[in-house]
Design a protein around this motif. Structure first.
Motif, PDB file in Angstrom:
ATOM      1  N   ALA A   1       0.829  -1.207   0.000  1.00  0.00           N
ATOM      2  CA  ALA A   1       0.000   0.000   0.000  1.00  0.00           C
ATOM      3  C   ALA A   1       0.863   1.256   0.000  1.00  0.00           C
ATOM      4  CB  ALA A   1      -0.940  -0.003   1.207  1.00  0.00           C
ATOM      5  N   VAL A   2       1.938   1.243   0.762  1.00  0.00           N
ATOM      6  CA  VAL A   2       2.834   2.403   0.816  1.00  0.00           C
ATOM      7  C   VAL A   2       3.523   2.592  -0.536  1.00  0.00           C
ATOM      8  CG1 VAL A   2       4.947   3.294   1.863  1.00  0.00           C
ATOM      9  CG2 VAL A   2       3.158   2.326   3.307  1.00  0.00           C
ATOM     10  N   ALA A   3       4.011   1.513  -1.131  1.00  0.00           N
ATOM     11  CA  ALA A   3       4.669   1.616  -2.443  1.00  0.00           C
ATOM     12  C   ALA A   3       3.688   2.093  -3.506  1.00  0.00           C
ATOM     13  CB  ALA A   3       5.283   0.273  -2.840  1.00  0.00           C
ATOM     14  N   ASN A   4       2.459   1.578  -3.472  1.00  0.00           N
ATOM     15  CA  ASN A   4       1.448   2.020  -4.430  1.00  0.00           C
ATOM     16  C   ASN A   4       1.126   3.495  -4.230  1.00  0.00           C
ATOM     17  OD1 ASN A   4       1.233  -0.506  -5.637  1.00  0.00           O
ATOM     18  ND2 ASN A   4      -0.403  -1.166  -4.281  1.00  0.00           N
ATOM     19  N   SER A   5       1.037   3.937  -2.973  1.00  0.00           N
ATOM     20  CA  SER A   5       0.767   5.346  -2.679  1.00  0.00           C
ATOM     21  C   SER A   5       1.893   6.236  -3.199  1.00  0.00           C
ATOM     22  CB  SER A   5       0.597   5.565  -1.178  1.00  0.00           C
ATOM     23  OG  SER A   5      -0.518   4.875  -0.712  1.00  0.00           O
ATOM     24  N   LEU A   6       3.135   5.791  -3.012  1.00  0.00           N
ATOM     25  CA  LEU A   6       4.275   6.553  -3.520  1.00  0.00           C
ATOM     26  C   LEU A   6       4.205   6.657  -5.041  1.00  0.00           C
ATOM     27  CD1 LEU A   6       6.990   7.985  -3.322  1.00  0.00           C
ATOM     28  CD2 LEU A   6       8.080   5.727  -3.200  1.00  0.00           C
TER      29      LEU A   6
ATOM     30  N   ILE B   1       1.576   6.562  -6.912  1.00  0.00           N
ATOM     31  CA  ILE B   1       0.487   7.473  -7.268  1.00  0.00           C
ATOM     32  C   ILE B   1       0.913   8.929  -7.076  1.00  0.00           C
ATOM     33  CG2 ILE B   1      -1.816   8.270  -6.575  1.00  0.00           C
ATOM     34  CD1 ILE B   1      -2.444   5.262  -5.989  1.00  0.00           C
ATOM     35  N   ARG B   2       1.592   9.225  -5.973  1.00  0.00           N
ATOM     36  CA  ARG B   2       2.061  10.599  -5.728  1.00  0.00           C
ATOM     37  C   ARG B   2       3.030  11.060  -6.819  1.00  0.00           C
ATOM     38  NH1 ARG B   2       2.115  13.201  -0.422  1.00  0.00           N
ATOM     39  NH2 ARG B   2       0.435  12.256   0.753  1.00  0.00           N
ATOM     40  N   LEU B   3       3.965  10.191  -7.172  1.00  0.00           N
ATOM     41  CA  LEU B   3       4.917  10.543  -8.225  1.00  0.00           C
ATOM     42  C   LEU B   3       4.202  10.756  -9.562  1.00  0.00           C
ATOM     43  CD1 LEU B   3       7.798   8.066  -7.315  1.00  0.00           C
ATOM     44  CD2 LEU B   3       7.885  10.565  -7.150  1.00  0.00           C
TER      45      LEU B   3
ATOM     46  N   MET C   1       5.820  12.541 -12.704  1.00  0.00           N
ATOM     47  CA  MET C   1       7.067  11.771 -12.683  1.00  0.00           C
ATOM     48  C   MET C   1       6.757  10.300 -12.974  1.00  0.00           C
ATOM     49  SD  MET C   1       8.443  13.700  -9.263  1.00  0.00           S
ATOM     50  CE  MET C   1      10.147  13.203  -9.290  1.00  0.00           C
ATOM     51  N   THR C   2       6.255  10.046 -14.187  1.00  0.00           N
ATOM     52  CA  THR C   2       5.790   8.692 -14.517  1.00  0.00           C
ATOM     53  C   THR C   2       6.921   7.671 -14.537  1.00  0.00           C
ATOM     54  OG1 THR C   2       5.899   9.234 -16.872  1.00  0.00           O
ATOM     55  CG2 THR C   2       3.761   9.448 -15.793  1.00  0.00           C
ATOM     56  N   GLN C   3       8.093   8.064 -15.027  1.00  0.00           N
ATOM     57  CA  GLN C   3       9.224   7.120 -15.052  1.00  0.00           C
ATOM     58  C   GLN C   3       9.595   6.673 -13.640  1.00  0.00           C
ATOM     59  OE1 GLN C   3      10.826   5.693 -17.560  1.00  0.00           O
ATOM     60  NE2 GLN C   3       9.902   6.805 -19.255  1.00  0.00           N
ATOM     61  N   GLN C   4       9.638   7.641 -12.701  1.00  0.00           N
ATOM     62  CA  GLN C   4       9.987   7.314 -11.320  1.00  0.00           C
ATOM     63  C   GLN C   4       8.893   6.457 -10.678  1.00  0.00           C
ATOM     64  OE1 GLN C   4      10.201  10.265 -12.766  1.00  0.00           O
ATOM     65  NE2 GLN C   4      12.045  11.351 -12.136  1.00  0.00           N
ATOM     66  N   ALA C   5       7.632   6.770 -10.969  1.00  0.00           N
ATOM     67  CA  ALA C   5       6.522   5.991 -10.423  1.00  0.00           C
ATOM     68  C   ALA C   5       6.589   4.549 -10.924  1.00  0.00           C
ATOM     69  CB  ALA C   5       5.189   6.637 -10.809  1.00  0.00           C
ATOM     70  N   PHE C   6       6.860   4.397 -12.215  1.00  0.00           N
ATOM     71  CA  PHE C   6       6.995   3.058 -12.781  1.00  0.00           C
ATOM     72  C   PHE C   6       8.171   2.335 -12.135  1.00  0.00           C
ATOM     73  CE2 PHE C   6       8.089  -0.085 -16.048  1.00  0.00           C
ATOM     74  CZ  PHE C   6       6.848  -0.623 -16.314  1.00  0.00           C
ATOM     75  N   GLY C   7       9.255   3.066 -11.864  1.00  0.00           N
ATOM     76  CA  GLY C   7      10.431   2.492 -11.211  1.00  0.00           C
ATOM     77  C   GLY C   7      10.139   1.975  -9.809  1.00  0.00           C
ATOM     78  N   VAL C   8       9.269   2.684  -9.081  1.00  0.00           N
ATOM     79  CA  VAL C   8       8.877   2.235  -7.739  1.00  0.00           C
ATOM     80  C   VAL C   8       8.195   0.872  -7.831  1.00  0.00           C
ATOM     81  CG1 VAL C   8       7.260   2.681  -5.836  1.00  0.00           C
ATOM     82  CG2 VAL C   8       8.719   4.525  -6.701  1.00  0.00           C
TER      83      VAL C   8
ATOM     84  N   VAL D   1       0.776  -0.367 -12.750  1.00  0.00           N
ATOM     85  CA  VAL D   1       1.857  -0.651 -13.704  1.00  0.00           C
ATOM     86  C   VAL D   1       1.320  -0.629 -15.133  1.00  0.00           C
ATOM     87  CG1 VAL D   1       1.982  -3.178 -14.008  1.00  0.00           C
ATOM     88  CG2 VAL D   1       4.043  -1.878 -13.712  1.00  0.00           C
ATOM     89  N   ALA D   2       0.087  -1.048 -15.337  1.00  0.00           N
ATOM     90  CA  ALA D   2      -0.505  -1.014 -16.680  1.00  0.00           C
ATOM     91  C   ALA D   2      -0.673   0.431 -17.154  1.00  0.00           C
ATOM     92  CB  ALA D   2      -1.840  -1.746 -16.687  1.00  0.00           C
ATOM     93  N   ARG D   3      -1.236   1.276 -16.303  1.00  0.00           N
ATOM     94  CA  ARG D   3      -1.448   2.681 -16.686  1.00  0.00           C
ATOM     95  C   ARG D   3      -0.129   3.424 -16.857  1.00  0.00           C
ATOM     96  NH1 ARG D   3      -6.662   5.362 -13.709  1.00  0.00           N
ATOM     97  NH2 ARG D   3      -8.202   3.907 -14.486  1.00  0.00           N
ATOM     98  N   LEU D   4       0.785   3.228 -15.922  1.00  0.00           N
ATOM     99  CA  LEU D   4       2.066   3.927 -15.994  1.00  0.00           C
ATOM    100  C   LEU D   4       2.897   3.436 -17.172  1.00  0.00           C
ATOM    101  CD1 LEU D   4       2.901   4.056 -12.208  1.00  0.00           C
ATOM    102  CD2 LEU D   4       2.510   6.030 -13.686  1.00  0.00           C
TER     103      LEU D   4
END
Length: 128
Positions: free
Chosen positions: A8-13, A15-17, A22-29, A49-52
């Motif tokens: 949940a925390v990783a998913n929240s991070l 989403i915030r990115l 910052m889609t590349q960073q969000a995908f990286g998380v 991951v599908a959307r990003l």
């Protein structure tokens, strides 16, 4: 550590990115979540991951991640819930394998039922 809380925390991070452009960073998380702790993966992680992947031009990698994690049908958690990592987690200690189900269902409803950038649609999805 509680794998569901960490997912949940990783998913929240992610989403915030994503919200900050910052889609590349969000995908990286999400990539890091899958690589280091695949048992922490959730259906919400799959949707993100599908959307990003579509937004940052990583469709092939997103498809490979989804294939390796069970895709959108990955409802099973492989790791048991361990209570006590955080006071909020302790309130869920008696829910067993159903801990955080309401939260994940709510997040899932928003991601599947509301277009990005529309807070009214998000609220309507939560209330359904």
């Amino acid at each position: 550590a509680d794998c569901r809380m960490q997912a949940a925390v990783a998913n929240s991070l992610a989403i915030r990115l994503w919200k900050r452009g910052m889609t590349q960073q969000a995908f990286g998380v999400l990539r890091a979540l899958k690589e280091c702790r695949p048992r922490r993966w959730s259906v919400v992680s799959s949707l993100l991951v599908a959307r990003l992947g579509a937004e940052c031009g990583a469709l092939q990698e997103a498809s490979e991640i989804l294939d390796s994690t069970g895709g959108f049908d990955s409802q099973e958690w492989e790791a048991p819930v361990v209570s006590g990592i955080h006071p909020m987690a302790a309130t869920r200690q008696n829910e067993g394998s159903h801990a955080y189900t309401r939260e994940f269902m709510t997040l899932h409803a928003v991601l599947c039922g509301a277009p990005p950038g529309d807070p009214d649609a998000c609220m309507a999805a939560i209330e359904r």
